[in-house]
Design an enzyme around this catalytic site. Structure first.
Site, PDB file in Angstrom:
ATOM      1  N   ARG A  30      44.989  26.047  53.239  1.00  0.00           N
ATOM      2  CA  ARG A  30      46.249  26.452  52.565  1.00  0.00           C
ATOM      3  C   ARG A  30      47.206  26.978  53.690  1.00  0.00           C
ATOM      4  O   ARG A  30      48.486  26.719  53.222  1.00  0.00           O
ATOM      5  CB  ARG A  30      45.943  27.362  51.659  1.00  0.00           C
ATOM      6  CG  ARG A  30      45.322  28.807  52.275  1.00  0.00           C
ATOM      7  CD  ARG A  30      45.088  29.994  51.382  1.00  0.00           C
ATOM      8  NE  ARG A  30      44.450  31.018  51.739  1.00  0.00           N
ATOM      9  CZ  ARG A  30      44.641  32.457  51.313  1.00  0.00           C
ATOM     10  NH1 ARG A  30      45.537  32.694  50.378  1.00  0.00           N
ATOM     11  NH2 ARG A  30      44.015  33.352  51.737  1.00  0.00           N
TER      12      ARG A  30
ATOM     13  N   SER B 252      49.594  33.085  47.593  1.00  0.00           N
ATOM     14  CA  SER B 252      47.973  32.480  47.634  1.00  0.00           C
ATOM     15  C   SER B 252      48.061  31.033  48.349  1.00  0.00           C
ATOM     16  O   SER B 252      47.296  30.880  48.955  1.00  0.00           O
ATOM     17  CB  SER B 252      47.474  32.534  46.512  1.00  0.00           C
ATOM     18  OG  SER B 252      47.549  34.108  45.918  1.00  0.00           O
TER      19      SER B 252
ATOM     20  N   GLU C 124      51.677  26.994  34.256  1.00  0.00           N
ATOM     21  CA  GLU C 124      51.459  25.779  34.822  1.00  0.00           C
ATOM     22  C   GLU C 124      51.813  24.662  34.040  1.00  0.00           C
ATOM     23  O   GLU C 124      52.008  23.406  34.875  1.00  0.00           O
ATOM     24  CB  GLU C 124      49.781  25.732  35.111  1.00  0.00           C
ATOM     25  CG  GLU C 124      49.204  26.773  35.807  1.00  0.00           C
ATOM     26  CD  GLU C 124      49.331  28.094  35.363  1.00  0.00           C
ATOM     27  OE1 GLU C 124      49.205  28.083  33.904  1.00  0.00           O
ATOM     28  OE2 GLU C 124      48.808  29.387  35.849  1.00  0.00           O
TER      29      GLU C 124
ATOM     30  N   PHE D 122      43.681  26.210  37.949  1.00  0.00           N
ATOM     31  CA  PHE D 122      44.829  26.397  37.137  1.00  0.00           C
ATOM     32  C   PHE D 122      45.709  25.286  36.907  1.00  0.00           C
ATOM     33  O   PHE D 122      46.464  24.859  36.004  1.00  0.00           O
ATOM     34  CB  PHE D 122      45.822  27.696  37.285  1.00  0.00           C
ATOM     35  CG  PHE D 122      45.176  28.883  37.356  1.00  0.00           C
ATOM     36  CD1 PHE D 122      43.876  29.192  36.489  1.00  0.00           C
ATOM     37  CD2 PHE D 122      45.314  29.703  38.396  1.00  0.00           C
ATOM     38  CE1 PHE D 122      43.389  30.282  36.693  1.00  0.00           C
ATOM     39  CE2 PHE D 122      44.710  30.919  38.566  1.00  0.00           C
ATOM     40  CZ  PHE D 122      43.592  31.281  37.530  1.00  0.00           C
TER      41      PHE D 122
ATOM     42  N   HIS E 139      42.638  27.219  46.714  1.00  0.00           N
ATOM     43  CA  HIS E 139      41.387  28.097  46.282  1.00  0.00           C
ATOM     44  C   HIS E 139      40.366  27.194  45.674  1.00  0.00           C
ATOM     45  O   HIS E 139      39.800  27.390  44.628  1.00  0.00           O
ATOM     46  CB  HIS E 139      41.788  29.226  45.534  1.00  0.00           C
ATOM     47  CG  HIS E 139      42.473  30.192  46.223  1.00  0.00           C
ATOM     48  ND1 HIS E 139      43.861  29.933  46.978  1.00  0.00           N
ATOM     49  CD2 HIS E 139      42.194  31.463  46.305  1.00  0.00           C
ATOM     50  CE1 HIS E 139      44.216  31.186  47.315  1.00  0.00           C
ATOM     51  NE2 HIS E 139      43.230  32.178  47.208  1.00  0.00           N
TER      52      HIS E 139
ATOM     53  N   ASP F 102      36.161  36.002  43.694  1.00  0.00           N
ATOM     54  CA  ASP F 102      36.462  36.224  42.451  1.00  0.00           C
ATOM     55  C   ASP F 102      35.814  35.332  41.373  1.00  0.00           C
ATOM     56  O   ASP F 102      35.936  35.773  40.080  1.00  0.00           O
ATOM     57  CB  ASP F 102      37.863  34.977  42.595  1.00  0.00           C
ATOM     58  CG  ASP F 102      38.971  35.627  42.952  1.00  0.00           C
ATOM     59  OD1 ASP F 102      38.844  37.052  43.263  1.00  0.00           O
ATOM     60  OD2 ASP F 102      40.050  35.168  43.518  1.00  0.00           O
TER      61      ASP F 102
ATOM     62  N   ARG G 262      40.540  28.396  50.284  1.00  0.00           N
ATOM     63  CA  ARG G 262      41.468  29.792  50.657  1.00  0.00           C
ATOM     64  C   ARG G 262      40.678  30.398  52.019  1.00  0.00           C
ATOM     65  O   ARG G 262      41.556  30.911  52.625  1.00  0.00           O
ATOM     66  CB  ARG G 262      40.737  30.595  49.437  1.00  0.00           C
ATOM     67  CG  ARG G 262      41.009  32.203  49.669  1.00  0.00           C
ATOM     68  CD  ARG G 262      40.321  33.089  48.750  1.00  0.00           C
ATOM     69  NE  ARG G 262      40.831  34.328  48.748  1.00  0.00           N
ATOM     70  CZ  ARG G 262      40.173  35.172  49.950  1.00  0.00           C
ATOM     71  NH1 ARG G 262      39.396  34.762  50.447  1.00  0.00           N
ATOM     72  NH2 ARG G 262      40.572  36.444  49.693  1.00  0.00           N
TER      73      ARG G 262
END
Lengths: 314, 268
Positions: A11, A37, A58, A83, A108, A116, A166
């Site tokens: 990322r 993020s 989104e 997402f 991620h 998470d 991530r």
């Protein structure tokens, strides 16, 4: 190739690439609250006039990108991989079907995302986007390659989905080796005739480690970073299938529809070859540290090694 | 274009709509007939488009979000010279530029590929943003169906457009009170849609969507008002053909041979 000297998260490579592309005025960045993020925040800080924030939305993100693309912009829109899936139909119907080019990045990705928990661990994104006609699907293995591949999207004629990770993993590339990296061309990291290990994303360094262990026992494996899952590098697969006894695919993704499926689908028709798919076996993840989770579902050096050794019998 | 001339054009378009759906044996007459007066007024008085240069970057954009009302779009595009009668005759047939739902990839003059409801306003945000970034003054018009506002994405877009103050973005809601299965208030009542849109930060005007001079005036109001504007046009589904008017069964059904003849007599 020399051992990786340090580590990087893909990322971060994506964020760096957006900055490198900023000289082109057509580049527009879209955020839906997760820019810190996905690392598009780096672009936002320097180019706020070309960054659009749409709140947590989104579906709107994907179609706003499509509208911008229809006016000659090159939109880069990002959120968590999981997402982006919420807007799958928007990607299919409103972006790719009309022949528009915008680039979606899902950060991620995979169970590697960690504590998470399963709601954040996309393990089906690559499979989803691979089904859309004309869409390019990528999953780079480190920050250096993520930067290189994202930069190439500037002149890419197809809409794309890029999954980034991530967490940091050992670097695969350096400034020199990354020069020959190209969208749609698998990268041969080590060459061997006994079997091939084809890996993507955060699993590539584990594939290299497994190959090194095998080498010490006199077993020579080819290791490939198949950073582009679609279009698949079928030329490379043709060459591989004619020389090795079998292939192990390794992905932090469901074994249904991802890298392993793509490789199997192609080879089953062109040159039937034994393919062992190491990935998430049709289950969800849970909370835990990255390495704990990878061990939990059998995504580790040991399982790659043992799958590769089993191919020696063929 | 005078009001009389707009009304004459709208009548010709109504005949085209009913005829092409009859020829295809499928299509959506109700929502095409409710929307056509709005489209004719929009293209007749506002839209800067050129059939000889359909991809012009400075053209005004029209986004038909309720993509099943494609016959209405094809009818007006034929009036403007983007399409020929033979194109309309091929509506919904293999290889035709007149796809079942409007599609930018297939048809010159079409700015969005719809067919899945709820996406058009988001697309309009994209084109309106692009205009502002490029310093161009073209306008983006988006037509939504009233039933379509049940889609959540519509509200993501209403919220974003007013937050970003896209004064070059204009919405027309075709409030014909009928959706696929039945009347909107039977399926899921959307209530006071004007108040809802207004509460999302938009300027709102309610009009009779079949009164040509009201429509023309409202379009001009939208252009001349700061901030994003929405016109709620109260319309009658199937307007102009008595047996289709306010009749949910003609949302997505082609007329029979006899029905075509009766409709054409009424639209003569």
């Amino acid at each position: 190739m020399s051992a990786p000297s340090s580590s990087g998260a893909s990322r971060d490579g994506y964020g760096a690439a957006l900055l490198n592309l900023a000289n082109d005025p057509r580049v527009v960045v879209i955020e839906v609250d997760l820019g810190k993020s996905t690392k598009s925040c780096l672009f936002r800080e320097q180019y706020p006039e070309r960054t659009i924030s749409l709140g947590i939305a989104e579906q709107n993100m994907v179609i706003v990108a499509a509208g911008l693309a229809s006016c000659g912009k090159i939109p880069f829109a990002s959120t968590f991989a999981i997402f982006t899936e919420r807007a799958f139909e928007q990607v299919r119907n409103g972006l790719v079907r009309p022949g528009l080019t915008a680039h979606i990045c899902g950060s991620h990705g995979g169970i590697h995302t960690g504590t998470d928990g399963s709601s954040a661990q996309s393990i089906e994104d690559l499979a989803l986007y691979r089904t859309i006609p004309g869409m390019t699907v990528m999953h780079p293995s480190d920050d250096i390659s993520a930067t290189k591949l994202t930069e190439q999207l500037l002149s890419h004629k197809h809409p794309s989905y890029t999954r980034t990770a991530r967490n940091k993993t050992p670097r695969i590339y350096n400034e020199n080796s990354v020069k020959s990296l190209e969208i749609g061309k698998g990268y041969v990291l080590t060459d061997g005739d006994d079997m091939a290990i084809i890996a993507i994303g955060v699993m590539v360094h584990k594939a290299l480690e497994a190959a090194e262990n095998l080498r010490q026992d006199g077993i020579n494996a080819t290791v490939i970073d198949m950073h582009t899952i679609k279009p698949l590098d079928t030329q490379l697969l043709d060459a591989l299938s004619s020389k090795v006894s079998g292939i192990v695919t390794v992905e932090d993704h469901s074994v249904i529809g991802g890298l392993g499926s793509a490789v199997s689908e192609y080879l089953s028709e062109s040159n039937p070859t034994k393919v062992i798919k190491i990935g998430v076996q049709d289950r969800f993840g849970e909370s835990g540290e990255s390495e704990e989770l990878l061990d939990l579902v059998g995504l580790n050096v040991q399982s790659i090694e043992s799958a590769a050794r089993s191919l020696l019998k063929f | 274009m005078s009001v009389q001339s707009l009304e004459n054009t709208a009548k010709r378009c109504r005949r085209s709509i009913v005829d092409m759906i009859h020829k295809a044996g499928a299509g959506h007459p109700g929502g095409s007939l409710s929307a056509i007066d709005l489209l004719v007024a929009l293209y007749g008085t506002q839209m800067k488009v050129d059939p000889s240069n359909p991809e012009s970057p400075t053209r005004d954009r029209f986004i038909m979000s309720k993509g099943h009302a494609s016959p209405a779009v094809y009818a007006i595009l034929k009036e403007l010279g983007f399409l020929e009668q033979s194109d309309l005759d091929g509506f919904r047939s293999l290889g035709s530029v007149c796809q079942g739902h409007v599609d930018m990839k297939w048809t010159d003059g079409v700015d969005f590929s719809a067919g899945s409801l709820g996406m058009g306003l988001s697309f309009g945000i994209g084109t309106a943003f692009a205009a502002k970034m490029d310093g161009l003054d073209y306008q983006t018009w988006v037509m939504l169906g009233d039933g379509e506002t049940q889609e959540g994405q519509v509200w993501e877009a209403f919220m974003a457009a007013s937050y970003h103050n896209l004064e070059n973005l204009h919405v027309i809601i075709d409030r014909n009170r009928i959706q696929n299965d039945d009347f909107v208030n039977v399926q899921m009542e959307i209530g006071d849609i004007a108040a809802k849109v207004e509460s999302f930060g938009w300027n709102v005007k309610e009009i009779d969507g079949h009164d040509m001079s009201h429509i023309v005036e409202a379009l001009q109001w939208s252009i001349g008002t700061a901030g994003p504007c929405a016109i709620i046009a109260h319309t009658i589904k199937g307007k102009g053909v008595s047996f289709m008017e306010d009749n949910p069964s003609f949302h997505g059904k082609a007329p029979t041979d006899d029905e075509l003849q009766k409709a054409m007599e009424e639209l003569a």
